[in-house]
Scaffold this motif. Structure first.
Motif, PDB file in Angstrom:
ATOM      1  N   LEU A  27      -5.520   5.471  -0.111  1.00  0.00           N
ATOM      2  CA  LEU A  27      -4.528   4.700   0.598  1.00  0.00           C
ATOM      3  C   LEU A  27      -5.076   4.343   2.071  1.00  0.00           C
ATOM      4  O   LEU A  27      -5.107   3.332   2.704  1.00  0.00           O
ATOM      5  CB  LEU A  27      -3.293   5.327   0.446  1.00  0.00           C
ATOM      6  N   SER A  28      -5.618   5.564   2.666  1.00  0.00           N
ATOM      7  CA  SER A  28      -6.104   5.232   4.037  1.00  0.00           C
ATOM      8  C   SER A  28      -7.321   4.471   4.120  1.00  0.00           C
ATOM      9  O   SER A  28      -7.427   3.541   5.054  1.00  0.00           O
ATOM     10  CB  SER A  28      -6.536   6.747   4.846  1.00  0.00           C
ATOM     11  N   ARG A  29      -8.227   4.315   3.055  1.00  0.00           N
ATOM     12  CA  ARG A  29      -9.330   3.571   2.943  1.00  0.00           C
ATOM     13  C   ARG A  29      -8.968   2.032   2.689  1.00  0.00           C
ATOM     14  O   ARG A  29      -9.360   1.161   3.359  1.00  0.00           O
ATOM     15  CB  ARG A  29     -10.191   3.945   1.918  1.00  0.00           C
ATOM     16  N   GLN A  30      -7.953   1.862   1.789  1.00  0.00           N
ATOM     17  CA  GLN A  30      -7.438   0.508   1.674  1.00  0.00           C
ATOM     18  C   GLN A  30      -6.466  -0.158   2.828  1.00  0.00           C
ATOM     19  O   GLN A  30      -7.225  -1.251   3.298  1.00  0.00           O
ATOM     20  CB  GLN A  30      -6.298   0.594   0.558  1.00  0.00           C
ATOM     21  N   GLU A  86       4.965   5.113  -5.537  1.00  0.00           N
ATOM     22  CA  GLU A  86       5.296   4.814  -7.047  1.00  0.00           C
ATOM     23  C   GLU A  86       3.976   5.235  -7.946  1.00  0.00           C
ATOM     24  O   GLU A  86       4.377   5.450  -9.047  1.00  0.00           O
ATOM     25  CB  GLU A  86       5.767   3.503  -7.056  1.00  0.00           C
ATOM     26  N   ASP A  87       2.889   5.062  -7.239  1.00  0.00           N
ATOM     27  CA  ASP A  87       1.730   5.324  -8.396  1.00  0.00           C
ATOM     28  C   ASP A  87       0.885   6.621  -7.929  1.00  0.00           C
ATOM     29  O   ASP A  87      -0.099   6.494  -8.720  1.00  0.00           O
ATOM     30  CB  ASP A  87       0.915   4.137  -8.402  1.00  0.00           C
ATOM     31  N   SER A  88       1.419   7.208  -6.984  1.00  0.00           N
ATOM     32  CA  SER A  88       0.729   8.462  -6.538  1.00  0.00           C
ATOM     33  C   SER A  88      -0.727   8.230  -6.059  1.00  0.00           C
ATOM     34  O   SER A  88      -1.554   9.110  -6.605  1.00  0.00           O
ATOM     35  CB  SER A  88       0.520   9.480  -7.607  1.00  0.00           C
ATOM     36  N   VAL A  89      -1.049   7.188  -5.359  1.00  0.00           N
ATOM     37  CA  VAL A  89      -2.228   6.804  -5.072  1.00  0.00           C
ATOM     38  C   VAL A  89      -2.793   7.792  -4.021  1.00  0.00           C
ATOM     39  O   VAL A  89      -1.707   8.229  -3.122  1.00  0.00           O
ATOM     40  CB  VAL A  89      -2.398   5.219  -4.462  1.00  0.00           C
ATOM     41  N   LEU A 114       2.003   7.255   9.490  1.00  0.00           N
ATOM     42  CA  LEU A 114       1.248   6.583  10.354  1.00  0.00           C
ATOM     43  C   LEU A 114       1.246   4.880   9.909  1.00  0.00           C
ATOM     44  O   LEU A 114       1.265   4.193  10.743  1.00  0.00           O
ATOM     45  CB  LEU A 114      -0.268   6.931  10.444  1.00  0.00           C
ATOM     46  N   MET A 115       1.164   4.893   8.456  1.00  0.00           N
ATOM     47  CA  MET A 115       1.232   3.266   8.209  1.00  0.00           C
ATOM     48  C   MET A 115       2.409   2.512   8.358  1.00  0.00           C
ATOM     49  O   MET A 115       2.442   1.315   9.034  1.00  0.00           O
ATOM     50  CB  MET A 115       0.795   3.257   6.575  1.00  0.00           C
ATOM     51  N   LYS A 116       3.691   3.054   8.237  1.00  0.00           N
ATOM     52  CA  LYS A 116       4.766   2.674   8.730  1.00  0.00           C
ATOM     53  C   LYS A 116       4.919   2.421  10.166  1.00  0.00           C
ATOM     54  O   LYS A 116       5.205   1.258  10.720  1.00  0.00           O
ATOM     55  CB  LYS A 116       5.862   3.460   8.294  1.00  0.00           C
ATOM     56  N   LYS A 117       4.464   3.220  11.107  1.00  0.00           N
ATOM     57  CA  LYS A 117       4.460   3.005  12.426  1.00  0.00           C
ATOM     58  C   LYS A 117       3.264   1.712  12.695  1.00  0.00           C
ATOM     59  O   LYS A 117       3.829   1.093  13.425  1.00  0.00           O
ATOM     60  CB  LYS A 117       3.893   4.002  13.213  1.00  0.00           C
ATOM     61  N   LEU A 131       0.900  -1.181   0.041  1.00  0.00           N
ATOM     62  CA  LEU A 131       0.186  -0.083   0.043  1.00  0.00           C
ATOM     63  C   LEU A 131       0.784   1.321   0.307  1.00  0.00           C
ATOM     64  O   LEU A 131       0.670   2.107  -0.780  1.00  0.00           O
ATOM     65  CB  LEU A 131      -0.829  -0.057   1.303  1.00  0.00           C
ATOM     66  N   VAL A 132       1.992   1.126   0.775  1.00  0.00           N
ATOM     67  CA  VAL A 132       2.751   2.534   0.881  1.00  0.00           C
ATOM     68  C   VAL A 132       3.645   2.447  -0.481  1.00  0.00           C
ATOM     69  O   VAL A 132       3.652   3.860  -0.960  1.00  0.00           O
ATOM     70  CB  VAL A 132       3.947   2.249   2.026  1.00  0.00           C
TER      71      VAL A 132
END
Length: 179
Positions: free
Chosen positions: A51-54, A43-46, A151-154, A37-38
């Motif tokens: 991203l947060s919903r995924q 890489e794809d500029s999501v 936040l996702m990495k944490k 996801l990150v």
């Protein structure tokens, strides 16, 4: 004795197998899903909103899958500890420390719950809040204090630590099984 021996072996398989499966399932989120996801953002500029919903969908899937497995696994370990208590036939056949090892395995397995509540709730709450923010007409979300990627990495790190609890539970129970 034969029936109790069979149920004992089944409980050992369910306990050890469940703990190791649970560990792998939790770890896969930190090792595969969240990094992907990150990467999609970098890489794809999501957009952050997607991203947060995924992340939220992944979180919800884990939240519905893992607790029942943890309960079944911990219950198996509790049954095993009860089965080898002093004065039982099985208690005379296994090493003395088996009851303690099965109790420790049960505590470690169910330990994912307080770990999640204590260590992960602040990060979970922030990510959920971002995922649920209202979007403007262009689908963008207003900027947040902390970037979603941070936040996702944490979350990925904390979740990786959490995956060790059932892994340790499975290893502890395996020592009792092989003891």
């Amino acid at each position: 004795m034969a029936a109790s021996g069979i149920s004992f072996r089944v409980a050992q398989a369910v306990g050890v197998g469940g703990a190791l499966w649970l560990s792998g399932n939790i770890a896969a989120l930190s090792l595969i899903s969240i990094p992907a996801l990150v990467r999609s953002q970098t890489e794809d500029s999501v957009p952050t909103s997607i991203l947060s919903r995924q992340w939220k969908y992944t979180f919800e899937a884990g939240k519905s899958q893992n607790p029942p497995i943890a309960v079944a696994t911990a219950t198996s370990f509790c049954y095993l500890a009860w089965s080898v208590r002093a004065g039982t036939q099985l208690g005379r056949l296994v090493p003395r420390n088996s009851i303690a090892l099965y109790c420790i395995a049960a505590i470690l397995t169910i330990g994912i719950v307080p770990f999640t509540i204590i260590a992960m709730t602040p990060t979970n709450s922030r990510l959920i809040a971002i995922a649920e923010q209202k979007r403007d007409a262009g689908g963008s979300v207003k900027p947040n204090d902390e970037p979603v990627e941070v936040l996702m990495k944490k979350w990925m790190f904390l979740n990786g630590i959490r995956s060790f609890l059932p892994l340790l539970a499975g290893a502890t129970a395996l020592v009792a099984v092989l003891g």
